[in-house]
Write a protein that holds these residues in place. Sequence first.
Motif, PDB file in Angstrom:
ATOM      1  N   PRO A 140       0.822  -1.217   0.000  1.00  0.00           N
ATOM      2  CA  PRO A 140       0.000   0.000   0.000  1.00  0.00           C
ATOM      3  C   PRO A 140       0.852   1.261   0.000  1.00  0.00           C
ATOM      4  O   PRO A 140       2.061   1.225   0.204  1.00  0.00           O
ATOM      5  N   TYR A 141       0.206   2.404  -0.224  1.00  0.00           N
ATOM      6  CA  TYR A 141       0.881   3.703  -0.166  1.00  0.00           C
ATOM      7  C   TYR A 141       1.328   3.996   1.263  1.00  0.00           C
ATOM      8  O   TYR A 141       0.582   3.808   2.219  1.00  0.00           O
ATOM      9  N   ASP A 142       2.551   4.467   1.396  1.00  0.00           N
ATOM     10  CA  ASP A 142       3.058   4.875   2.709  1.00  0.00           C
ATOM     11  C   ASP A 142       4.320   5.696   2.487  1.00  0.00           C
ATOM     12  O   ASP A 142       5.423   5.211   2.702  1.00  0.00           O
ATOM     13  N   TYR A 143       4.169   6.933   2.060  1.00  0.00           N
ATOM     14  CA  TYR A 143       5.325   7.748   1.680  1.00  0.00           C
ATOM     15  C   TYR A 143       6.314   7.875   2.834  1.00  0.00           C
ATOM     16  O   TYR A 143       5.929   8.133   3.969  1.00  0.00           O
ATOM     17  N   ASP A 144       7.595   7.725   2.518  1.00  0.00           N
ATOM     18  CA  ASP A 144       8.614   7.693   3.564  1.00  0.00           C
ATOM     19  C   ASP A 144       9.946   8.135   2.966  1.00  0.00           C
ATOM     20  O   ASP A 144      10.677   7.328   2.383  1.00  0.00           O
ATOM     21  N   SER A 145      10.270   9.416   3.101  1.00  0.00           N
ATOM     22  CA  SER A 145      11.501   9.945   2.517  1.00  0.00           C
ATOM     23  C   SER A 145      12.742   9.352   3.164  1.00  0.00           C
ATOM     24  O   SER A 145      13.746   9.105   2.489  1.00  0.00           O
ATOM     25  N   GLU A 146      12.709   9.129   4.477  1.00  0.00           N
ATOM     26  CA  GLU A 146      13.884   8.596   5.159  1.00  0.00           C
ATOM     27  C   GLU A 146      14.198   7.183   4.699  1.00  0.00           C
ATOM     28  O   GLU A 146      15.349   6.863   4.365  1.00  0.00           O
ATOM     29  N   TYR A 147      13.185   6.315   4.649  1.00  0.00           N
ATOM     30  CA  TYR A 147      13.424   4.933   4.268  1.00  0.00           C
ATOM     31  C   TYR A 147      13.836   4.821   2.813  1.00  0.00           C
ATOM     32  O   TYR A 147      14.686   3.995   2.462  1.00  0.00           O
ATOM     33  N   GLN A 148      13.221   5.620   1.940  1.00  0.00           N
ATOM     34  CA  GLN A 148      13.599   5.523   0.532  1.00  0.00           C
ATOM     35  C   GLN A 148      15.041   5.955   0.328  1.00  0.00           C
ATOM     36  O   GLN A 148      15.762   5.394  -0.507  1.00  0.00           O
ATOM     37  N   ASP A 149      15.491   6.919   1.106  1.00  0.00           N
ATOM     38  CA  ASP A 149      16.880   7.356   1.026  1.00  0.00           C
ATOM     39  C   ASP A 149      17.817   6.248   1.522  1.00  0.00           C
ATOM     40  O   ASP A 149      18.828   5.929   0.881  1.00  0.00           O
TER      41      ASP A 149
END
Length: 747
Positions: A126-135
Amino acid sequence: MDKAKYRRGESGHSDGHPSYMSKSSHIREVVSLTDRKFDVTTLPKDMQRVYSHLEEDYGEEYALLFVFTMRTAIELHRAWHMTLLTSKILQQVKDRFKIRMTWNLGVIRLKFRVEDGGYELHRKVPYDYDSEYQDIYMKIAVALVEGHINVHEALIYQTETKSGTHTARSGLFLRDFPGRLILYPMQAATCAVIFFGGDWMDAAIAAVAGFVAGSVEYFLSTVGGEAKILIDIAAGTATGMVGGLFYRFHEPNCLSAIFLGTLYWFFYGTAFVIGLLEIIAGELETGVTRFIAVSVKTFVLCLGASFGMLLVLKNPSATWLESSESCGDINLDTHWWRIPLYLACSASALGQYRFPIILYWRGLAVQLAAYEVQYQVQKYTNEINGAENLDAAASNVTGAATAVVVAIALSYIVDKIRAFYYTKLLLRDSGETSCFGNCTYKVISNFVWLGSTLGIGKKEDLVKLQLEKKLRQQTKELADPQNPRTEIKLAPKEESVLLDTIIGGQSLNIWAILMPAVYQLVPGSMIAKLWFNSIYPPPLIENTSEIEGTDPPLYYTTFEIDAANENIFSNLMIISTSLALGLIVGFAIARTFALILYAILPGRISGKQKRADDRLAGMYTAEDDDPQTDDEEEENDMYDDEPDALAGTGLSGVFAAAAAQRVLKSMRTTTDEESQPVTAATAAAKMVRNLRAKQAARAAAEGETTQASSSVVLLSGAVDKEDEEEKEETADKADSNVISTYEKLSS
């Protein structure tokens, strides 16, 4: 580690000064690390079954690389839903390690196939935007591809990341409920004023509605299971009830500002633009599906708000139309607090995207640049041409392009500055650092200390500074002939911090910085306005005119559609498409500038830089799945300048030698005796270039496998011998040695 070899100068200087690491070496060559192993029993059962089959057929490393690739895809997709870039990163891992694997990244459902479809696994993400984890997850993949860590360490670090080990205390507080609740009212209040024409009273009501909507999501998320499907309709209904009650028992308010500001958290505007970007890039199935999904989910939110009004108001339709007269009372152009208010709104968006607080300044810089360019261009074109759709498109293209250019430029500058810091942390300074480098290191160190003290930075960052001093001291002792130290060993916790330093030293993830800025530009509210106009149709425009030549005068009345309110879908397409094009234009500008620099500056472009450019292209272009193209790419030199790549994964020199043997054997199929020497020479060259035979020989010479080393040397020597019969005899001997060594290793 061989202390005598270290003192000979292979890792340092010959002038007697303490030798550290050169910029081309790696800290793993100095420190003796424990052999950490990833626990495969922690994997899901289906993944364990596939791992077992792959491990039995191809070995542990290959099986773990499949696991790593699949886990990377799942977490990157969960964190940003940027299928274009995720596919590019997976392709680099696949190309680097020759994994026979394909994938299909849908909007929600992911499919993974390995060994030409022999095994297939599905996941629903599902959608779960996460800038820290994607980095972090992208940095792990890059570190593995560059050979800085092995696959066990990569998987262990992924597990630690999911458990929150590498997240600051402040990040853990805002990452999940209940701490996350403070962001809802902040975003609702600021958005109501800065974007949707509300006043300060509307902002206060939106803050209350935001807290209620956030609490509803908290409750349903805690219940879990099937209850999660009710989040959108329940949050919308709660928002409608709060706004309706305040309108009923208080002076008239701007309901659209309250509703849109509160539901801004739940809108999927970023996904809407990404969907159009995917369509333009050629990913039609994913792009169209995302487009429809976002539109329907937004309609659910709007319908929920309307249901909420229906529960507390007698005539919600009339109330909605009446409330529009209370909107737009504040002229933002005349107030100094417009930019501070926008920054507060942007900070709440960064919190929603789980952006690390200590890095907020980067995200705010990109967001402010994009917003101000968009705002000023829109203002300028409106003064010249009036409010036209083409003017809105122009402002959106320039705003989105500015966001991309600023994000890339800022990342480049920060990477260059961080290089001084990580060069010193990882002992790559050779004992010599410029005055600017020393100053930069001290400034960043103080910044790290302050962040850790305030709790907005990771505790590990403070430990890194202490570890650097320890490593530097022990390195001096190791280089001193009079000192009894024979190796550098670290405690398990220190090894974890060292691994975090190696991964943290990778280049910044540009999309992690860019995504929140795109979120602030995207038309999520435009989709909501479209649906609200469908639920509450705007009134017709009434025009009364006198009939000429009548006495007494007669009048007639005409009714026409309000084009400004009816053409919401057209406005939506213009805004969203122009934003997607703006992203493409921004990337094209950055890419063109980079190509010009490459043409001007001397020297060959490194494979590492090529891979970074390839990932940048993955933000706006689709990965090519053509097998013919893949075969051609295997012949290029994108991976030829990284001699430690195989060592980084744990694949030994024997593996490279055995692979080289198979290459040579396949090329000896010709019956033309005169062509045999040329064939052997071609095979040896291909082995040296593509399979790192030089590295295999070097690793073997250092004690890993003497027989593999002699095999490579003999094979290389076959090219230089003038006697044709001797060439064949030498090559056959090399073949026999490699096969024998490889069979022993396999058994």
